[in-house]
Design an enzyme around this catalytic site. Structure first.
Site, PDB file in Angstrom:
ATOM      1  N   ILE A 141      16.934  13.963  71.016  1.00 58.18           N
ATOM      2  CA  ILE A 141      16.424  13.151  72.124  1.00 58.18           C
ATOM      3  C   ILE A 141      15.198  12.352  71.670  1.00 58.18           C
ATOM      4  CG2 ILE A 141      15.394  13.234  74.426  1.00 58.18           C
ATOM      5  CD1 ILE A 141      18.376  13.865  74.483  1.00 58.18           C
ATOM      6  N   HIS A 200      31.182  15.988  74.345  1.00 62.54           N
ATOM      7  CA  HIS A 200      32.035  16.409  75.449  1.00 62.54           C
ATOM      8  C   HIS A 200      32.668  15.219  76.159  1.00 62.54           C
ATOM      9  CE1 HIS A 200      30.915  20.700  75.449  1.00 62.54           C
ATOM     10  NE2 HIS A 200      29.755  20.257  74.976  1.00 62.54           N
ATOM     11  N   ILE A 243      17.469  19.677  78.438  1.00 59.14           N
ATOM     12  CA  ILE A 243      18.626  19.034  77.800  1.00 59.14           C
ATOM     13  C   ILE A 243      19.480  20.090  77.094  1.00 59.14           C
ATOM     14  CG2 ILE A 243      19.391  17.133  76.330  1.00 59.14           C
ATOM     15  CD1 ILE A 243      17.726  16.269  78.759  1.00 59.14           C
ATOM     16  N   GLU A 244      20.196  20.840  77.918  1.00 59.34           N
ATOM     17  CA  GLU A 244      21.180  21.776  77.368  1.00 59.34           C
ATOM     18  C   GLU A 244      22.531  21.062  77.368  1.00 59.34           C
ATOM     19  OE1 GLU A 244      21.618  25.106  80.057  1.00 59.34           O
ATOM     20  OE2 GLU A 244      21.429  23.813  81.789  1.00 59.34           O
ATOM     21  N   SER A 245      23.586  21.775  77.041  1.00 61.75           N
ATOM     22  CA  SER A 245      24.906  21.168  77.016  1.00 61.75           C
ATOM     23  C   SER A 245      25.181  20.472  78.338  1.00 61.75           C
ATOM     24  CB  SER A 245      25.965  22.249  76.783  1.00 61.75           C
ATOM     25  OG  SER A 245      27.243  21.673  76.810  1.00 61.75           O
ATOM     26  N   CYS A 283      29.763  24.266  45.393  1.00 59.29           N
ATOM     27  CA  CYS A 283      30.698  24.546  46.487  1.00 59.29           C
ATOM     28  C   CYS A 283      30.978  23.292  47.302  1.00 59.29           C
ATOM     29  CB  CYS A 283      30.155  25.634  47.405  1.00 59.29           C
ATOM     30  SG  CYS A 283      29.797  27.183  46.566  1.00 59.29           S
ATOM     31  N   CYS A 329      22.608  27.153  43.676  1.00 64.96           N
ATOM     32  CA  CYS A 329      21.838  25.916  43.624  1.00 64.96           C
ATOM     33  C   CYS A 329      20.394  26.058  44.071  1.00 64.96           C
ATOM     34  CB  CYS A 329      22.554  24.808  44.393  1.00 64.96           C
ATOM     35  SG  CYS A 329      22.787  25.158  46.141  1.00 64.96           S
TER      36      CYS A 329
END
Lengths: 476, 422
Positions: A12, A49, A336-338, A402, A442
């Site tokens: 944000i 979403h 500001i959650e899901s 990897c 690494c």
């Protein structure tokens, strides 16, 4: 005196910084951590979403649908990983199929396009061959997507910096004082700066910042979610993001591919007292994995490569608080959650426009809207690889075997604007250390490169700033 | 695209021994590709002694042992590339490598020996909950930091797992002034060599807790402590036995995994038990002309056995290059009654009968057993052992005569005969 101080360097804060950078203004971003994207933005599901879930009329619903539509262009402009893989919501019980209709209708009300319901195991398996036989119906949301949340945040930050936004790290804000002509913002290290406008994008701490200034108090609960990350070798097990239809037994967990081809499982949901508590617990990890096995029964524990947890900022009242507060010039972007990540692009533009209007800011004549990411050696064709090594031999030195990350990429991640300063910063920008050996081989090599590039001793190199030095000094 | 008869991926002890024997078998067109800046592989960071007792009948350090083989390779003028990482091996035997010097190079090989070793199992793979601050290292990473880079990973140390590197690092960290308060092992027995428990723990008074594990890691930026607990017979932690040990470092020595990503690209069939390729007695995989040896094939305890195995791979690769036709008729060796795996995994039902070594591990600690090889239900070989343990690889040698019996049999079984059964 700055025009704007942004508190918080998550998706944000960085998004707003980038959108504000379009205007002629002095903008400073203060971040408590050693890097951008070190809180909620680095540890979440990475889902864009569709927008069917939020209650119609809420800010969550509005910004989700708006934000979702912005990702294609934004991800091209700022060159971060995004894929519209589509989401599906699985129903495992005939008697609950009504729940899918409810979501479908809510989605239609919210303005989500293209959704449909499929019924019967065969139909679902056409979409997801490895899904459980027990799934009886599914809501398909073609507009759902996946994004690399930390790379998106870094992209925003880099682009903001290139366009003149100033970043200051290890700057925990301890006071914000409003004197009527502006604000004085002071940090834990004594640093102090004045600004006409303050934007509170402090994530799980946004209540603390708000409560320094505003009469209307906010209360944010940190809601912890544990995740399990699986090896790329089982990446074929999911193409869509698969949710479980919430039941009275709980919300369920998602099984999703990541933009890099791993499988991510989670999150759990546990309210925690401590806003820095990102402790994973065996019980929650087992719970997440058990629930995920309901969606894809063949997920195997031996393919787990790591676990992590993140905190969602859950605000009393359930919806976001976005916009100027009752205090003139003090803006909140709180709770500001899901689906916050999906909303971020829309919120950023909204706030930037509002602030620009307030301060009567003029557009810059030359705004660089494009940002090119670090060339990813592993994703290039052999011809492109040859060319790259020819231009810069450091791209011929593979450091992380990897994930096939070269020294060239690592050096680039450090030298960029708002560059990496520690192992985690390099990891988020390049994926070095994110693979199946989890940085076993690494780590010493990356420490060496960081020390060389930053002109410090290897003993000073940290995992993520603060007291997280990797080693305890020289040997005898 | 350049052409080379034999490409050897990995210039550690396995690759060096394979190169030497391939040369001695008459092959001159050999290329060793090594990703590190020096030949020798992981031996370069193993500065302790105890290497070479079988091969050289003397006790060497890791770098000394490596140097012997590096000398053999340089004496023969075998070509090698350093800082050259192989990024792909295809089933048509094209090897792609990159290096700063050469850029991206594709090599068409007649035969390939994969000798690229193994990696350590990380924290994530064993699901230890807790915080994720600095201070959690795999034992080999810590070994590199100490022995190659000259930095001390921590001062107050707990080690999870009793693998050999963990045991060696317990001693090494102690020498460097760190305090190792415990080695914690999930199983009721060690996965390391007994001699390492004696020399690295007992001699320094470092306690080893069997049937214990780490259940939580404390500390935000840096490890501040770990919670250990005893486990029950199902290996589940017993809550009441939890206790916190203050430390700033947790080393993990919880197993090694053959690193077979390249093999997978080449469509090499892997064994779920070893994590390495399924190979015949020539160490050839299911892909004609692709061989494996050393720790990429199965994890060894002693480098001496790696060298011997790899010399065999080198010679067999040359036979293949020279036109020896691969045998299509194979017998899968079945491992039963506590034998976990055996290398070779399959036998060719052909008519070459040479003395052959079989290496195997058992699944648990067994006392007073007989390690036996059966061909069509008839015992061909038996060796009584007072004790066998998962941490100690068993190595048996069968004669050409015995191999003839095995190769002509329809079923071959390697098994443990326990107690009264004997």
């Amino acid at each position: 005196m700055k025009d704007v101080i942004i508190i918080g360097g998550g998706v944000i804060g960085c998004g707003i910084a980038r959108e504000l950078a379009r205007y002629q203004a002095n903008v400073l971003l203060l971040e408590r951590g050693n890097d951008v994207s070190v809180g909620t933005s680095k540890a979440n599901s990475g889902i864009v979403h569709g927008g069917y879930d939020a209650k119609p009329g809420t800010l969550k619903a509005k910004y989700n649908v708006m934000g979702n539509a912005m990702f294609d262009e934004l991800s091209r402009e700022l060159d971060f990983p995004f894929r519209r893989n589509g989401s599906i919501v699985l129903c495992f019980d005939e008697s609950q199929i009504g729940g899918l209709d409810e979501l479908l209708n809510r989605g239609i009300t919210n303005g989500v396009k293209g959704m449909y319901i499929v019924k019967g195991s065969d139909e679902i398996k056409k979409l997801e061959p490895y899904v459980s036989d027990k799934a009886v119906a599914a809501l398909v949301v073609p507009s759902g997507g996946i994004v690399s949340p930390y790379e998106m945040t870094v992209a925003y930050a880099e682009n903001a910096a290139v366009n003149g936004v100033e970043f200051r790290f290890l700057s925990e804000v301890t006071s914000v004082i409003n004197d009527g002509n502006g604000f004085t913002v002071t940090c834990a290290d004594g640093y102090s700066e004045r600004a006409k406008v303050v934007i509170n994008a402090a994530g799980v701490y946004a209540d603390v910042i708000n409560n320094m200034v505003c009469g209307e108090k906010l209360r944010i609960t940190a809601r912890k979610g544990d995740y399990v990350l699986m090896d790329k070798t089982c990446g074929y097990l999911a193409d869509h993001t698969m949710f479980q239809l919430p039941t009275k037994m709980g919300k369920g967990v998602l099984v999703t591919p990541t933009t890099h081809g791993n499988i991510l499982v989670g999150p759990t949901a546990t309210d925690v007292e401590d806003k820095d508590d990102v402790n994973t617990t065996a019980a929650e990890l087992n719970d997440a994995f058990a629930k995920a096995s309901l969606t894809v029964p063949t997920l195997a524990r031996r393919n787990i490569i790591t676990q992590f947890s993140g905190l969602r900022a859950h605000l009393d009242g359930d919806d976001f608080v976005v916009g100027e507060s009752s205090v003139n010039g003090f803006y909140n972007v709180a709770g500001i959650e899901s689906p916050g990540l999906s909303c971020a692009p829309a919120i950023a533009v909204d706030i930037a426009q509002s602030v620009a209007g307030k301060l009567a800011l003029k557009q810059k004549l030359h705004f660089e809207s494009k940002r090119k990411g670090i060339p990813q050696f592993s994703k290039l064709s052999n011809t492109e690889r040859e060319k790259l090594i020819d231009q810069n031999p450091l791209y011929g030195k593979i450091v992380c075997r990897c994930e096939v990350v070269t020294e060239g990429e690592i050096v680039d991640s450090i030298r960029r604007p708002v560059g990496a300063k520690d192992l985690d910063g390099v990891k988020r920008r390049t994926r070095a250390g994110m693979g199946r050996c989890q940085a076993g081989f690494c780590t010493p090599r990356i420490m060496e490169i960081i020390a060389r590039e930053l002109g410090c001793d290897m003993a000073d190199v940290t995992k993520r700033g603060g007291e997280s030095q990797v080693v305890k000094g020289r040997t005898k | 695209m350049i052409k080379v008869n034999l490409v050897i991926v990995g210039g550690g002890p396995a690759g060096l021994a394979a190169a030497k024997s391939a040369y001695d078998a008459g092959e001159r067109d050999i290329l060793i590709l090594e990703r590190e800046a020096e030949l020798g592989g992981i031996l370069n960071q193993c500065i302790h002694n105890g290497f070479g007792l079988h091969t050289f009948k003397e006790e060497l350090t890791g770098p000394e042992y490596a140097a012997r083989y590096v000398d053999e390779v340089t004496k023969r003028n075998i070509t090698y590339k350093l800082n050259a990482t192989v990024i792909d091996v295809s089933c048509d035997k094209t090897v792609t490598y990159v290096s700063a010097e050469d850029g991206l190079v594709q090599v068409q090989a007649k035969a390939i020996i994969l000798s690229c070793g193994c990696r350590e199992r990380p924290r994530g793979a064993i699901n230890i909950a807790g915080m994720r601050g600095a201070g959690v290292f795999s034992a080999g990473t810590a070994q590199k930091l100490v022995n190659i880079d000259g930095y001390l990973p921590g001062k107050e140390v707990v080690i999870l797992g009793s693998g050999d590197i963990g045991l060696i690092m317990a001693r090494r960290m102690t020498f460097e002034g760190a305090h190792v308060s415990a080695v914690v092992e999930l199983m009721p027995y060690s996965s390391g060599l007994n001699r390492n428990i004696v020399q690295c723990l007992n001699d320094f008074g470092i306690p080893l807790y069997f049937s214990h594990t780490v259940v939580d890691i404390k500390g935000r930026d840096r490890v501040e402590g770990v919670v250990i607990a005893q486990v029950d017979d199902k290996l589940q932690p017993i809550k009441e036995t939890e206790r916190l040990i203050a430390c700033d470092t947790l080393l993990l020595s919880v197993g090694l995994l053959p690193e077979n990503e390249l093999a997978k690209n080449a469509e090499v069939q892997l064994s779920p038990t070893t994590g390495g390729a399924v190979v015949d007695e020539n160490l050839m995989t299911n892909v004609d002309g692709v061989f494996e040896c050393g720790n990429v094939l199965h994890v060894h305890d002693l480098v001496d056995f790696v060298s011997a195995e790899s010399e065999n791979a080198g010679k067999c690769a040359v036979d293949y290059i020279n036109g020896a036709a691969p045998c299509r008729d194979k017998t899968v060796i079945s491992c039963t009654n506590g034998v976990r795996y055996c290398v070779p995994t399959v036998l060719n039902r052909d008519e070459t009968y040479a003395p052959q070594s079989f290496k195997m591990r058992v699944a648990n600690v067994f006392k007073k057993v007989e390690l036996a090889v059966f061909a069509d239900g008839v015992k061909v070989f038996g060796r009584k052992r007072p004790v066998v343990a998962p941490g100690e690889m068993e190595n048996i040698m069968l004669t050409a005569e015995q191999m003839k019996t095995l190769k002509q049999a329809k079923t071959v079984e390697i098994t443990l005969i326990k107690g009264e059964q004997q």
